[in-house]
Design an enzyme around this catalytic site. Structure first.
Site, PDB file in Angstrom:
ATOM      1  CE1 TYR A 174      -4.086  -1.867   0.302  1.00 26.52           C
ATOM      2  CE2 TYR A 174      -2.993  -3.062   2.068  1.00 26.52           C
ATOM      3  CZ  TYR A 174      -4.039  -2.938   1.177  1.00 26.52           C
ATOM      4  OH  TYR A 174      -5.032  -3.883   1.163  1.00 26.52           O
ATOM      5  CB  VAL A 189      15.570  -5.435  -0.960  1.00 28.10           C
ATOM      6  CG1 VAL A 189      16.633  -4.573  -0.287  1.00 28.10           C
ATOM      7  CG2 VAL A 189      14.822  -4.624  -2.015  1.00 28.10           C
ATOM      8  CD  GLU A 239     -11.266  -7.287   8.829  1.00 29.16           C
ATOM      9  OE1 GLU A 239     -12.092  -6.407   8.537  1.00 29.16           O
ATOM     10  OE2 GLU A 239     -10.164  -7.410   8.247  1.00 29.16           O
ATOM     11  CE  LYS A 280     -12.579  -4.513   6.075  1.00 31.47           C
ATOM     12  NZ  LYS A 280     -11.496  -3.977   6.925  1.00 31.47           N
TER      13      LYS A 280
END
Length: 402
Positions: A15, A83, A172, A379
């Site tokens: 994100y 990386v 959730e 949501k």
């Protein structure tokens, strides 16, 4: 002019990193900077949807999309690589595909599961960590139901699921499980009364970010759908049989065919190797999201411990915060390229909603509590907005929840 171009290197397409790049590619020209985005996978996945893919209520492929599908290829060089080292002073990043120089670095390497040293948890419990673990878990749960249905000698543990953690992710996931279980029972001819879902939480309260009223709504909803809660019950070990918990000073074995750990994440382990003062993969940043001693290095998302001015504790690691940090960093990189000073990051809390499956939820939106179908709808709005913010209307139409 081309020789004056700054090299902007962004590590991670979660994100925070992807929001940085998609905003930056609109704000600057190719003459101003050369942008390189490095990510270990060719795809971005919606980490806040992993509980759905893990339970099997959402196909894992619906959680991801190609990173390059949201990039302007004339503005951004995408490199699929892992990386391995960050050299701050030499301004170099080493990967398994080569070494990359930078003038400005954005570290957004995301999270990994944190098991807090609980014996056997990494070896015997499924983690809700990425699309691969999500696919493995959803398939495992269905395999257990299929095995139960096909076996002459029934093992009730095939229908028993243990979930460690009653925080956001754990709850959730439980909500999605209560949606998924009836489908599996119908598909394999299993008596739903034989299914046992148990959530184990060490803390005295589940969903600590919400009021008692909202927590009670969540507990009642999930209990009505077959979930049993063991609150204030520490997990001390995990083995092939399930969890070992401590009750009144005594150890007890909880048995299940499926054990799931959903009680903790930490920033990338590369953080400890690359920076000083890192705790659980997170480093305290300055107010503009750079780190002490390095005005050209931004750290955001799950690797960032941002403490707002006047506060004592860092903000939690959420997608909402990560995306706002990405926007802020993109603006500050533009300011640096223009020879201007950076601005401080200011987080705007637009609310938080915890889903309880697809038809219910609890949350706070603009300081107002919401629950039930209204929360479930909100949501879906939040999930769709996150996709829209990065990929625009086309991606929102393709991947959104409506």
């Amino acid at each position: 002019m081309a020789q004056d171009r700054k090299k902007v290197l962004v590590l991670g397409a979660g994100y925070a990193g992807l929001q940085t790049v998609t905003k930056l590619q609109k704000a600057i020209s190719t003459e101003e900077a050369e942008i390189t985005l490095i990510n270990k996978n060719e795809y971005h996945y919606e980490a806040t949807w992993l509980h759905e893919a893990s339970a099997g209520t959402l196909n894992y492929e619906d959680v991801l999309y190609p990173v390059e599908s949201v990039l302007k290829k004339d503005k951004v060089n995408f490199v699929q690589a892992e990386v391995t080292k960050i050299d701050r002073d030499a301004k170099k990043v080493e990967t398994n595909q080569g070494i990359y120089d930078f003038d400005i670095l954005v570290v957004a390497l995301g999270f990994v599961s944190e098991t807090f040293g609980i014996e056997g948890m990494k070896d015997h419990a499924f983690q809700i960590e990425n699309v691969i673990t999500a696919r493995e878990l959803s398939r495992h749960i269905e395999d257990k139901f299929a095995n139960y249905a096909a076996s002459k000698e029934k093992d009730d543990n095939d229908l028993s699921i243990l979930v460690g953690g009653a925080g956001f992710t754990g709850v959730e996931f439980l909500g999605e499980l209560t949606d998924r279980i009836p489908e599996l029972c119908s598909k394999y001819g299993v008596d739903q009364n034989k299914v046992k879902i148990t959530c184990v939480e060490a803390a005295p309260k589940m969903l600590p970010m919400f009021s008692e009223e909202l927590v009670n709504h969540a507990v009642s909803y999930l209990e009505d759908r077959g979930v049993e809660f063991k609150i204030a019950t520490p997990i001390v070990a995990c083995n092939e049989k399930g969890f070992v918990v401590e009750v009144d000073g005594e150890k007890q074995q909880l048995n299940a065919g499926t054990s799931v750990w959903a009680a903790g994440v930490r920033g990338s382990k590369l953080m400890e190797e690359s920076f000083e003062g890192v705790k659980r993969g997170r480093i305290v940043t300055k107010q503009d999201l750079t780190i002490n001693g390095y005005d050209n290095i931004f750290v955001i998302g799950d690797c960032s411990a941002f403490i707002p001015a006047g506060e004592e504790r860092p903000l939690p690691t959420t997608a909402q915060i990560a995306m706002q940090q990405g926007e802020s960093v993109a603006k500050n990189i533009k300011r640096i390229l223009n020879g201007e000073s950076t601005e401080e990051f200011e987080y705007v809390d637009r609310g938080t909603v915890c889903s309880l499956g697809s038809h219910d939820g609890v949350g706070m939106v603009f300081d107002k509590p919401i629950a039930g179908k209204k929360a479930a709808f909100m949501k879906k709005v939040i999930d769709t907005r996150a996709v829209f913010k990065i990929g625009g209307i086309g991606l929102a139409f393709k991947k959104g929840k409506f």
